[in-house]
Design an enzyme around this catalytic site. Structure first.
Site, PDB file in Angstrom:
ATOM      1  N   ASP A 123       1.270  -1.195  -0.108  1.00  0.00           N
ATOM      2  CA  ASP A 123      -0.258  -0.193  -0.229  1.00  0.00           C
ATOM      3  C   ASP A 123       1.213   1.727   0.188  1.00  0.00           C
ATOM      4  O   ASP A 123       1.965   1.117   1.092  1.00  0.00           O
ATOM      5  CB  ASP A 123      -0.649  -0.056   0.849  1.00  0.00           C
ATOM      6  CG  ASP A 123      -2.322   1.127   1.169  1.00  0.00           C
ATOM      7  OD1 ASP A 123      -2.393   1.091  -0.065  1.00  0.00           O
ATOM      8  OD2 ASP A 123      -2.639   1.126   2.299  1.00  0.00           O
ATOM      9  N   HIS A 173       2.508   3.169  -9.255  1.00  0.00           N
ATOM     10  CA  HIS A 173       2.606   1.781  -9.242  1.00  0.00           C
ATOM     11  C   HIS A 173       3.546   1.496  -9.970  1.00  0.00           C
ATOM     12  O   HIS A 173       4.472   0.295  -9.334  1.00  0.00           O
ATOM     13  CB  HIS A 173       0.711   1.686 -10.150  1.00  0.00           C
ATOM     14  CG  HIS A 173      -0.101   2.113  -9.110  1.00  0.00           C
ATOM     15  ND1 HIS A 173      -0.704   2.110  -8.232  1.00  0.00           N
ATOM     16  CD2 HIS A 173      -1.083   2.667  -9.819  1.00  0.00           C
ATOM     17  CE1 HIS A 173      -1.494   2.201  -7.701  1.00  0.00           C
ATOM     18  NE2 HIS A 173      -2.211   3.083  -8.788  1.00  0.00           N
ATOM     19  N   LEU A 180      10.520 -20.631  -4.447  1.00  0.00           N
ATOM     20  CA  LEU A 180       9.233 -20.235  -4.592  1.00  0.00           C
ATOM     21  C   LEU A 180       8.645 -19.672  -4.666  1.00  0.00           C
ATOM     22  O   LEU A 180       8.338 -19.706  -6.919  1.00  0.00           O
ATOM     23  CB  LEU A 180      10.161 -18.149  -4.224  1.00  0.00           C
ATOM     24  CG  LEU A 180       9.333 -17.366  -3.350  1.00  0.00           C
ATOM     25  CD1 LEU A 180       8.604 -17.275  -2.661  1.00  0.00           C
ATOM     26  CD2 LEU A 180       9.636 -15.875  -4.387  1.00  0.00           C
TER      27      LEU A 180
HETATM   28  C1  IPE Z   1      -5.537  -3.134  -0.498  1.00  0.00           C
HETATM   29  O1  IPE Z   1      -4.865  -1.608  -0.279  1.00  0.00           O
HETATM   30  C2  IPE Z   1      -5.403  -3.508  -1.838  1.00  0.00           C
HETATM   31  C3  IPE Z   1      -3.995  -3.887  -2.418  1.00  0.00           C
HETATM   32  C4  IPE Z   1      -3.192  -3.070  -1.578  1.00  0.00           C
HETATM   33  C5  IPE Z   1      -4.587  -4.419  -3.151  1.00  0.00           C
HETATM   34  P1  IPE Z   1      -6.445  -0.209  -0.629  1.00  0.00           P
HETATM   35  O2  IPE Z   1      -5.526   0.764  -0.688  1.00  0.00           O
HETATM   36  O3  IPE Z   1      -7.149  -0.459  -1.867  1.00  0.00           O
HETATM   37  O4  IPE Z   1      -7.327  -0.931   0.737  1.00  0.00           O
HETATM   38  P2  IPE Z   1      -8.063   0.418   1.364  1.00  0.00           P
HETATM   39  O5  IPE Z   1      -9.030   1.035   0.298  1.00  0.00           O
HETATM   40  O6  IPE Z   1      -6.618   1.431   2.125  1.00  0.00           O
HETATM   41  O7  IPE Z   1      -8.353  -0.561   2.555  1.00  0.00           O
HETATM   42  C1  IPE Z   2      -2.065  -0.467  -3.475  1.00  0.00           C
HETATM   43  O1  IPE Z   2      -1.396   1.284  -3.401  1.00  0.00           O
HETATM   44  C2  IPE Z   2      -1.530  -0.489  -4.596  1.00  0.00           C
HETATM   45  C3  IPE Z   2      -3.179  -0.932  -5.030  1.00  0.00           C
HETATM   46  C4  IPE Z   2      -4.088  -1.240  -4.389  1.00  0.00           C
HETATM   47  C5  IPE Z   2      -3.515  -1.333  -6.624  1.00  0.00           C
HETATM   48  P1  IPE Z   2      -2.345   3.069  -3.001  1.00  0.00           P
HETATM   49  O2  IPE Z   2      -3.351   2.539  -4.627  1.00  0.00           O
HETATM   50  O3  IPE Z   2      -3.553   2.019  -2.536  1.00  0.00           O
HETATM   51  O4  IPE Z   2      -1.445   4.204  -2.774  1.00  0.00           O
HETATM   52  P2  IPE Z   2      -2.572   4.448  -1.984  1.00  0.00           P
HETATM   53  O5  IPE Z   2      -3.118   4.129  -0.833  1.00  0.00           O
HETATM   54  O6  IPE Z   2      -3.617   5.664  -2.629  1.00  0.00           O
HETATM   55  O7  IPE Z   2      -1.760   6.016  -1.227  1.00  0.00           O
HETATM   56 MG    MG Z   3      -3.916   1.998  -0.791  1.00  0.00          MG
END
Ligand code: IPE
Ligand code: IPE
Ligand code: MG
Length: 238
Positions: free
Chosen positions: A16, A33, A127
């Site tokens: 995240d 990303h 792995l």
């Molecule tokens: C969880 O992250 C999903 C992934 C890392 C793929 P999100 O950014 O979607 O989760 P919330 O919205 O903070 O709970």
């Molecule tokens: C995690 O990073 C990747 C996915 C959920 C696909 P985020 O895109 O949720 O990044 P933040 O949480 O908005 O910073």
């Molecule tokens: Mg996120």
């Protein structure tokens, strides 16, 4: 190599913070990303170095479809691109890729790429890299219960004979052990619909580090902290 002797057999990561990483630099979220893919590579290398056997990465949740179309489309394109770029190297490193989640409702193109990387890496024995894609733990559990009821009818199993281990066989993760360690980056302390059933006795490691900044040292730190934990499973320390 970390000096701790207890190495998690299975690490699962909620990757995240990509969006915040990009936004804090005035960049498009997609750049975050893209940088996150570099951290995936590092996590795979670190897992191989430590002798971790299973690495599950939360790549895309069913809820993530609700993001703006350009971000979703960009993520799907990045996924396909990364698969094409990484498949041969992963195979060479002894990594086998598996996918969990509702892949059937993803685009044809994504499905083809997933089938390709699973096929090309099938013989990897060092792995298992498990990608959670279009994944929802609640959906997984509901689906497993449905499949279990079907099987129960066909095999004349009674409800009394069913236990937690019966359900396990119908989860997407039936072939894999439960995660020993679950890491979440970016300071959020929640599961966000990830491995709810499998996490019953997992150790959790939360860090403020954003996923694109999560490097080999951060990985080692999480593994070392895991090594110092006392997993009691409801018992008392000997
Ligand atoms: C969880 O992250 C999903 C992934 C890392 C793929 P999100 O950014 O979607 O989760 P919330 O919205 O903070 O709970
Ligand atoms: C995690 O990073 C990747 C996915 C959920 C696909 P985020 O895109 O949720 O990044 P933040 O949480 O908005 O910073
Ligand atoms: Mg996120």
């Amino acid at each position: 190599m970390s000096e701790c002797t207890k190495i998690p057999r299975h690490i699962a990561i909620i990757m995240d913070g990509n969006g915040r990483w990009a936004q804090s630099r005035g960049l498009d979220r997609l750049r975050g990303h893209m940088q996150g893919v570099e951290s995936v590579r590092t996590a795979v290398e670190s897992s191989l170095r430590h002798g971790v056997r299973y690495l599950t990465l939360y790549v895309f949740s069913t809820e993530n479809w609700g993001r703006p179309a350009d971000e979703v489309n960009g993520l799907m394109a990045l996924l396909c691109e990364s698969i094409v770029k990484e498949a041969a190297k992963l195979a060479e490193q002894g990594v086998s890729v598996r996918v969990i989640g509702d892949r059937d409702s993803m685009s044809e193109k994504v499905q083809e790429h997933l089938a390709m990387i699973e096929r090309e890496t099938a013989s990897g024995e060092k792995l298992t890299l498990i990608l959670a894609l279009n994944y929802s733990s609640r959906h997984e559990i509901a689906r497993a219960i449905g499949l279990m009821i079907e099987a129960e009818k066909q095999e004349n199993i009674t409800v009394a004979e069913l236990g937690p281990e019966s359900l396990r066989a119908y989860l997407y993760t039936a072939d894999f052990p439960d995660p020993d360690l679950i890491i979440r980056t970016s300071g959020e302390c929640r599961l966000s619909n990830f491995l709810l059933w499998q996490a019953a006795y997992s150790e959790f490691y939360f860090t403020e580090v954003l996923w694109p900044d999560f490097g080999a040292e951060d990985f080692d730190k999480a593994v070392a902290e895991y090594g110092a934990r006392d997993r009691r499973y409801g018992l008392i320390t000997k």
